[in-house]
Design an enzyme around this catalytic site. Structure first.
Site, PDB file in Angstrom:
ATOM      1  N   GLY A   1      31.927  31.616  95.601  1.00  0.00           N
ATOM      2  CA  GLY A   1      32.338  32.607  96.599  1.00  0.00           C
ATOM      3  C   GLY A   1      32.808  32.024  97.916  1.00  0.00           C
TER       4      GLY A   1
ATOM      5  N   MET B   1      36.405  35.244  87.035  1.00  0.00           N
ATOM      6  CA  MET B   1      36.873  34.536  85.843  1.00  0.00           C
ATOM      7  C   MET B   1      36.936  35.448  84.619  1.00  0.00           C
ATOM      8  SD  MET B   1      37.695  31.759  87.010  1.00  0.00           S
ATOM      9  CE  MET B   1      37.409  30.498  88.223  1.00  0.00           C
TER      10      MET B   1
ATOM     11  N   ASN C   1      44.954  38.415  93.243  1.00  0.00           N
ATOM     12  CA  ASN C   1      44.208  37.270  92.709  1.00  0.00           C
ATOM     13  C   ASN C   1      44.616  36.005  93.452  1.00  0.00           C
ATOM     14  OD1 ASN C   1      42.587  35.806  90.734  1.00  0.00           O
ATOM     15  ND2 ASN C   1      44.519  35.103  89.849  1.00  0.00           N
TER      16      ASN C   1
ATOM     17  N   HIS D   1      44.979  31.945  92.805  1.00  0.00           N
ATOM     18  CA  HIS D   1      45.030  30.970  91.710  1.00  0.00           C
ATOM     19  C   HIS D   1      45.222  29.574  92.314  1.00  0.00           C
ATOM     20  CE1 HIS D   1      45.681  29.426  87.714  1.00  0.00           C
ATOM     21  NE2 HIS D   1      46.691  28.728  88.198  1.00  0.00           N
TER      22      HIS D   1
ATOM     23  N   ASP E   1      49.318  41.618  87.339  1.00  0.00           N
ATOM     24  CA  ASP E   1      49.926  42.540  86.372  1.00  0.00           C
ATOM     25  C   ASP E   1      49.251  42.307  85.024  1.00  0.00           C
ATOM     26  OD1 ASP E   1      51.024  40.256  85.316  1.00  0.00           O
ATOM     27  OD2 ASP E   1      53.098  40.746  85.837  1.00  0.00           O
TER      28      ASP E   1
ATOM     29  N   GLY F   1      49.917  40.466  82.514  1.00  0.00           N
ATOM     30  CA  GLY F   1      49.942  39.138  81.886  1.00  0.00           C
ATOM     31  C   GLY F   1      48.963  38.193  82.567  1.00  0.00           C
TER      32      GLY F   1
ATOM     33  N   GLU G   1      43.491  27.786 100.196  1.00  0.00           N
ATOM     34  CA  GLU G   1      43.151  29.098  99.614  1.00  0.00           C
ATOM     35  C   GLU G   1      42.488  29.977 100.667  1.00  0.00           C
ATOM     36  OE1 GLU G   1      41.047  29.219  95.892  1.00  0.00           O
ATOM     37  OE2 GLU G   1      41.986  27.394  95.167  1.00  0.00           O
TER      38      GLU G   1
HETATM   39  C1  GAR Z   1      39.059  29.094  93.425  1.00  0.00           C
HETATM   40  O1  GAR Z   1      39.588  27.788  93.397  1.00  0.00           O
HETATM   41  C2  GAR Z   1      40.050  30.069  92.831  1.00  0.00           C
HETATM   42  O2  GAR Z   1      41.383  29.725  93.111  1.00  0.00           O
HETATM   43  C3  GAR Z   1      39.762  29.938  91.362  1.00  0.00           C
HETATM   44  O3  GAR Z   1      38.364  29.846  91.291  1.00  0.00           O
HETATM   45  C4  GAR Z   1      37.873  29.228  92.481  1.00  0.00           C
HETATM   46  C5  GAR Z   1      36.786  30.102  93.043  1.00  0.00           C
HETATM   47  O4  GAR Z   1      36.158  29.459  94.124  1.00  0.00           O
HETATM   48  N1  GAR Z   1      40.248  31.058  90.640  1.00  0.00           N
HETATM   49  C6  GAR Z   1      40.730  30.963  89.401  1.00  0.00           C
HETATM   50  O5  GAR Z   1      40.789  29.929  88.781  1.00  0.00           O
HETATM   51  C7  GAR Z   1      41.205  32.280  88.816  1.00  0.00           C
HETATM   52  N2  GAR Z   1      41.811  32.065  87.546  1.00  0.00           N
HETATM   53  P1  GAR Z   1      35.186  30.272  95.080  1.00  0.00           P
HETATM   54  O6  GAR Z   1      34.180  31.007  94.177  1.00  0.00           O
HETATM   55  O7  GAR Z   1      34.514  29.195  95.887  1.00  0.00           O
HETATM   56  O8  GAR Z   1      35.995  31.213  95.904  1.00  0.00           O
END
Ligand code: GAR
Length: 220
Positions: free
Chosen positions: A12, A90, A107, A109, A141, A143, A174
Site C-alpha cells: 500500500g 492484484m 490502475n 502499472h 477496460d 482487457g 508511481e
Molecule cells: C506497484 O508497483 C504497482 O504498480 C503494482 O503493484 C505495486 C503495489 O505497490 N501494480 C501492479 O502490478 C498491477 N498489475 P504498493 O502496494 O506499495 O502500492
C-alpha cells in the site's frame, strides 16, 4: 472533491502517497473505503492509522470473479464511491465492476504500457535489456493492462540494476503520477477520446529527451 474507493492487495505505498497528498491539501479527494482482497496486508494498517474505513473481501470466498466483483460493487456503492483506484490490486476486474464505473476505474502499472504488461515486470525489463522503464496510470477496460493511458513517467535503467533497485526507482514516480492522475480527474480535466486521454488546460510536456547511455562525443 472526488470520493475514492481504493482497492489493494499488499504493502500500500501508493495508498500512502494518496493519503499523504490528501492530508497535505494537494489532492482534492477523500478516501471513503479501502478494500483488500488479502487479509493482514500492510495497506490495511495504513488505512487504520489514518482513520480511513477499511475492510477485507477475500476473493477466495467467491467461486466466480463476477460474484467477487458484485460484492465489491455493493460496498463501493454503499460508500458513495465515484472513482475506483486500483493501488496494487492484484486481481483482474470483470465487466460487473467496469460497467458500473465506466472510465471510472484507474490502475497503476509499473511499466511503460503497452510494453511489459502483467505482474512482476522488473526482472523481465532488466533481462530484456531496456534502457528506459517507467510507470503508467490508465483507465481500466476489459482487457489486461490495455485501457486508455492517462499519464506515464520514465526512468533510466542502469547496468547494475536488479529487479529491486528498478522497482524502487519506478515506485517513487508511481507515488507522484497516481495522485496527479486523480487530481486531473477531480478537476474534470480528463477527456477520453477513443484510446487517447486528454488533460485539458494542462501545458504539454517540454520538448525534451533523455538518452541512455548518455551521448557525449556527439553532443554539440
Ligand atoms: C506497484 O508497483 C504497482 O504498480 C503494482 O503493484 C505495486 C503495489 O505497490 N501494480 C501492479 O502490478 C498491477 N498489475 P504498493 O502496494 O506499495 O502500492
Amino acid at each position: 472533491m472526488v470520493n475514492l474507493g481504493v482497492l489493494v492487495s499488499g504493502s500500500g505505498s501508493n495508498l500512502q502517497a494518496i493519503i499523504d497528498n490528501i492530508e497535505a491539501g494537494r489532492l482534492d479527494a477523500q478516501i471513503k473505503i479501502v478494500i483488500s482482497n488479502v487479509p493482514g496486508v500492510y495497506a490495511l494498517e495504513r488505512a487504520r492509522t489514518h482513520a480511513i474505513p477499511s475492510m477485507v473481501i477475500s476473493h477466495k470466498e467467491y467461486k466466480k470473479r463476477e460474484d467477487f466483483d458484485q460484492k465489491l460493487l455493493e460496498v463501493l456503492k454503499t460508500h458513495e464511491v465515484e472513482l475506483v483506484i486500483l493501488a496494487g490490486f492484484m486481481r483482474i476486474v470483470t465487466p460487473v465492476l467496469l460497467r458500473a464505473f465506466p472510465m471510472r476505474v484507474m490502475n497503476i502499472h509499473p511499466a511503460l504500457l503497452p510494453s511489459f504488461p502483467g505482474t512482476h515486470v522488473w526482472q523481465t525489463e532488466v533481462d530484456y535489456g531496456v534502457k528506459f522503464a517507467g510507470c503508467t496510470v490508465h483507465f481500466v477496460d476489459e482487457g489486461p493492462d490495455t485501457g486508455p493511458i492517462i499519464i506515464q513517467a520514465v526512468v533510466p535503467v542502469y547496468d547494475d540494476d536488479t529487479a529491486d533497485t528498478l522497482n524502487a526507482r519506478i515506485l517513487k514516480q508511481e507515488h507522484k503520477i497516481f495522485s496527479q492522475a486523480i487530481q486531473l480527474y477531480a478537476e474534470g480535466r480528463l477527456k477520453v477520446q477513443g484510446r487517447r486521454v486528454l488533460a485539458e488546460g494542462i501545458p504539454q510536456a517540454p520538448d525534451s529527451f533523455m538518452i541512455n547511455p548518455p551521448v557525449t562525443i556527439f553532443e554539440r
